[in-house]
Design a protein around this motif. Structure first.
Motif, mmCIF file in Angstrom:
data_model
loop_
_atom_site.group_PDB
_atom_site.id
_atom_site.type_symbol
_atom_site.label_atom_id
_atom_site.label_comp_id
_atom_site.label_asym_id
_atom_site.label_seq_id
_atom_site.Cartn_x
_atom_site.Cartn_y
_atom_site.Cartn_z
ATOM 1 N N THR A 149 -2.907 -3.115 -3.011
ATOM 2 C CA THR A 149 -1.578 -3.383 -2.435
ATOM 3 C C THR A 149 -1.437 -4.899 -2.309
ATOM 4 O O THR A 149 -2.435 -5.611 -2.347
ATOM 5 C CB THR A 149 -1.401 -2.773 -1.031
ATOM 6 N N LEU B 90 9.212 9.046 1.364
ATOM 7 C CA LEU B 90 8.017 8.490 0.721
ATOM 8 C C LEU B 90 6.902 9.519 0.654
ATOM 9 O O LEU B 90 5.983 9.385 -0.139
ATOM 10 C CB LEU B 90 7.504 7.271 1.491
ATOM 11 N N TYR C 143 -2.590 10.185 -2.866
ATOM 12 C CA TYR C 143 -2.972 9.985 -1.471
ATOM 13 C C TYR C 143 -2.488 11.190 -0.695
ATOM 14 O O TYR C 143 -1.300 11.327 -0.410
ATOM 15 C CB TYR C 143 -2.333 8.710 -0.917
ATOM 16 N N LEU D 280 1.637 11.075 -0.385
ATOM 17 C CA LEU D 280 2.520 9.938 -0.662
ATOM 18 C C LEU D 280 3.018 10.082 -2.084
ATOM 19 O O LEU D 280 2.209 10.314 -2.996
ATOM 20 C CB LEU D 280 1.748 8.627 -0.540
ATOM 21 N N PRO E 235 8.964 2.252 -3.586
ATOM 22 C CA PRO E 235 7.528 2.244 -3.844
ATOM 23 C C PRO E 235 6.970 3.622 -4.166
ATOM 24 O O PRO E 235 7.487 4.632 -3.683
ATOM 25 C CB PRO E 235 6.934 1.725 -2.537
ATOM 26 N N GLN E 236 5.942 3.634 -4.998
ATOM 27 C CA GLN E 236 5.201 4.854 -5.360
ATOM 28 C C GLN E 236 3.728 4.535 -5.117
ATOM 29 O O GLN E 236 3.347 3.364 -5.084
ATOM 30 C CB GLN E 236 5.403 5.220 -6.836
ATOM 31 N N PHE E 237 2.900 5.585 -5.019
ATOM 32 C CA PHE E 237 1.501 5.370 -4.620
ATOM 33 C C PHE E 237 0.552 6.156 -5.525
ATOM 34 O O PHE E 237 0.710 7.372 -5.660
ATOM 35 C CB PHE E 237 1.309 5.820 -3.167
ATOM 36 N N TYR F 223 -1.286 -1.308 -9.745
ATOM 37 C CA TYR F 223 -1.503 -1.404 -8.305
ATOM 38 C C TYR F 223 -1.528 -0.008 -7.702
ATOM 39 O O TYR F 223 -1.140 0.959 -8.349
ATOM 40 C CB TYR F 223 -0.381 -2.237 -7.664
ATOM 41 N N ARG F 224 -1.966 0.076 -6.444
ATOM 42 C CA ARG F 224 -1.996 1.389 -5.785
ATOM 43 C C ARG F 224 -0.683 1.660 -5.062
ATOM 44 O O ARG F 224 -0.320 2.806 -4.870
ATOM 45 C CB ARG F 224 -3.203 1.453 -4.851
ATOM 46 N N GLN F 225 -0.022 0.594 -4.645
ATOM 47 C CA GLN F 225 1.390 0.743 -4.251
ATOM 48 C C GLN F 225 2.181 -0.104 -5.228
ATOM 49 O O GLN F 225 1.952 -1.309 -5.348
ATOM 50 C CB GLN F 225 1.633 0.249 -2.822
ATOM 51 N N TRP G 74 6.212 -0.483 -7.411
ATOM 52 C CA TRP G 74 7.632 -0.133 -7.284
ATOM 53 C C TRP G 74 8.180 0.418 -8.593
ATOM 54 O O TRP G 74 7.801 -0.036 -9.667
ATOM 55 C CB TRP G 74 8.456 -1.354 -6.898
#
Ligand code: AMP
Length: 436
Positions: A10, A44, A67, A85, A116-118, A128-130, A132
């Motif tokens: 993140t 989310l 997650y 998430l 945002p997506q996770f 990335y883990r978070q 957009w």
């Protein structure tokens, strides 16, 4: 004491970078509005089942990257629930389409989202883990024309316009048809047959997928398995006449509106819900993670989630990667022109009150100039003149000196840092002078 840091994968987005994010988002909203899309915002987090059923149990996303947690009940009336998430937004949009009975309008729903997506992926540049996504969906009952190849072409043409409007040059559109739900079983049977004698030579993940979901073998990124994957049957040879005609009509419409593309018969994309048209826009600048955006049709997704028949097509664009591409392009332009194109890094003016007694007058002046649309930094009368110049030079293109003389006469001293020129400017002309 150990310092707390943003969690791995993140990151914080800081000015001036956030300005570029805002510009990209504003451009997307403007372009989507021209195609008459409206914004949807979904939660989310969702019930884990939504992604297990919608995206597919055997996809990398669901099997490894979500997650997920067990949300405890807080009252007798509540039940514990497995929540996740969101790793992507299409499933959430289709859930909302079903829940709010949007199909009953009889019209196509044209919805876009930004958020945002996770995913618990291995972080690297552009991953990335978070992260957009900006995405959009066109979904509706078949009677509204939701299956028409014209919809596919319209979405792809909108994306080409959006990328052009963002100033992204050098993108490539790659597309394929992965067939309808009636082509799929024949193809999967052929894949199973072709995989049976060779699967033992593949990675453990692919050996498992060969059994459970052979289609997912095709989007494996395992380099050791590439040679075998090359020999597997191609979906194009298993499309029925209706799917072939649909894909041909999409390509013809793209030709007609001048959107360049290439067909890649290996493109299947990593989500189970895709049917018929699937596509990716890539960009060379991004290296290994070169997919700017991906999407496709998901004609059966609503039914998989217990909803009515509601064919649809959509895409999700990785905003983080788009920004990287723009920054790369801007860095190149900056090297050429010694200026960062499109992103004003420097304020138009730095107001330096000469003495603390002038602070409020300086605040008033800053307010006026900002209301006139200028980007203004405000100094402090406690600063020595030298310090005001040093800070002003870092933050703005020009410094405006507000001393007692200037206050009395209404004539300001303005120094342009680029040219070194110092001029006297009447207060009424100040906004105009700082703009140029
Ligand atoms: P997908 O939902 O996997 O089709 O991804 C759509 C787009 O989202 C990709 O083309 C990427 O641009 C972006 N994306 C997906 N995963 C990530 C990630 N972990 N980090 C940054 N961007 C991502």
């Amino acid at each position: 004491m150990t310092l707390l840091k943003a969690v791995r994968g993140t990151r914080d987005l800081l000015p001036p970078e956030t300005e570029l994010w805002n510009r990209v988002e504003a451009t997307a909203r403007r372009v989507f509005a021209r195609y008459n899309f409206g914004e949807i915002r979904t939660p989310l987090f969702e019930d884990t089942q939504l992604f297990a059923r919608g995206v597919g149990e055997e996809t990398d996303i669901v099997s490894k990257e979500m997650y997920t947690w067990e949300d405890r009940a807080r009252a007798q009336s509540e039940k514990a629930q497995s929540l996740t998430l969101r790793p992507e937004n299409t499933a959430g949009v289709v859930r909302a389409y079903i829940e709010h009975k949007l199909g009953e309008t009889g019209l196509l729903q044209k919805l876009y989202y930004i958020g945002p997506q996770f995913r618990r992926e291995r972080p690297q540049k552009g991953r990335y883990r978070q992260f957009w996504q900006i995405g959009a969906e066109v979904i509706g009952p078949p009677s509204a024309g939701s299956e028409s190849p014209l919809r596919d072409a319209e979405v792809l043409e909108m994306l080409a316009s959006l990328l052009d409007e963002l100033g992204i040059t050098g993108w490539s559109l790659v597309l394929n048809s992965v067939g309808s739900s009636s082509d799929r079983p024949r193809y999967i049977a052929a894949l199973r047959e072709a995989l049976a004698p060779v699967k033992d030579q593949m990675s453990a993940d692919n050996q498992r997928r060969a059994e459970t979901n052979p289609l997912r073998v095709l989007d494996s990124k395992d380099p050791g398995d590439e040679a075998i994957i090359e020999t597997l049957p191609k979906i194009a040879d298993y499309l029925d006449d209706a799917s072939k005609a649909h894909f041909a009509a999409v390509l013809a419409a793209l030709d007609a509106c001048g959107v360049p593309y290439t067909v890649n018969p290996r493109l299947v994309r990593g989500l189970d819900y895709y049917t018929r048209t699937t596509f990716e826009f890539t960009h060379g600048e991004l290296g290994a993670q070169n997919a700017l955006l991906g999407g496709g049709r998901y004609d059966g997704l609503s039914e998989m989630l217990g909803g009515p028949k509601a064919p649809g097509i959509g895409f999700a664009m990785g905003l983080d990667r788009l920004i990287l591409t723009l920054q790369e392009a801007e860095r190149k332009a900056a090297a050429a022109q010694a200026a960062v194109a499109g992103v004003p890094l420097l304020a138009d003016g730095f107001i330096a009150p000469l003495g603390e007694g002038l602070n409020t007058a300086a605040l008033e002046m800053a307010k006026e100039l900002r209301r006139a649309g200028l980007r203004i930094e405000l100094g402090d009368g406690a600063f020595r003149l030298k310090k005001s110049f040093e800070i002003g030079n870092k933050l703005a293109r020009a410094i405006v000196l507000l001393g007692e003389d200037e206050q009395r006469s209404g004539i300001l001293t303005v120094k342009n840092f680029a040219t070194g020129e110092q001029t006297k400017i009447p207060r009424g002309d100040l906004a105009q002078a700082l703009k140029t």
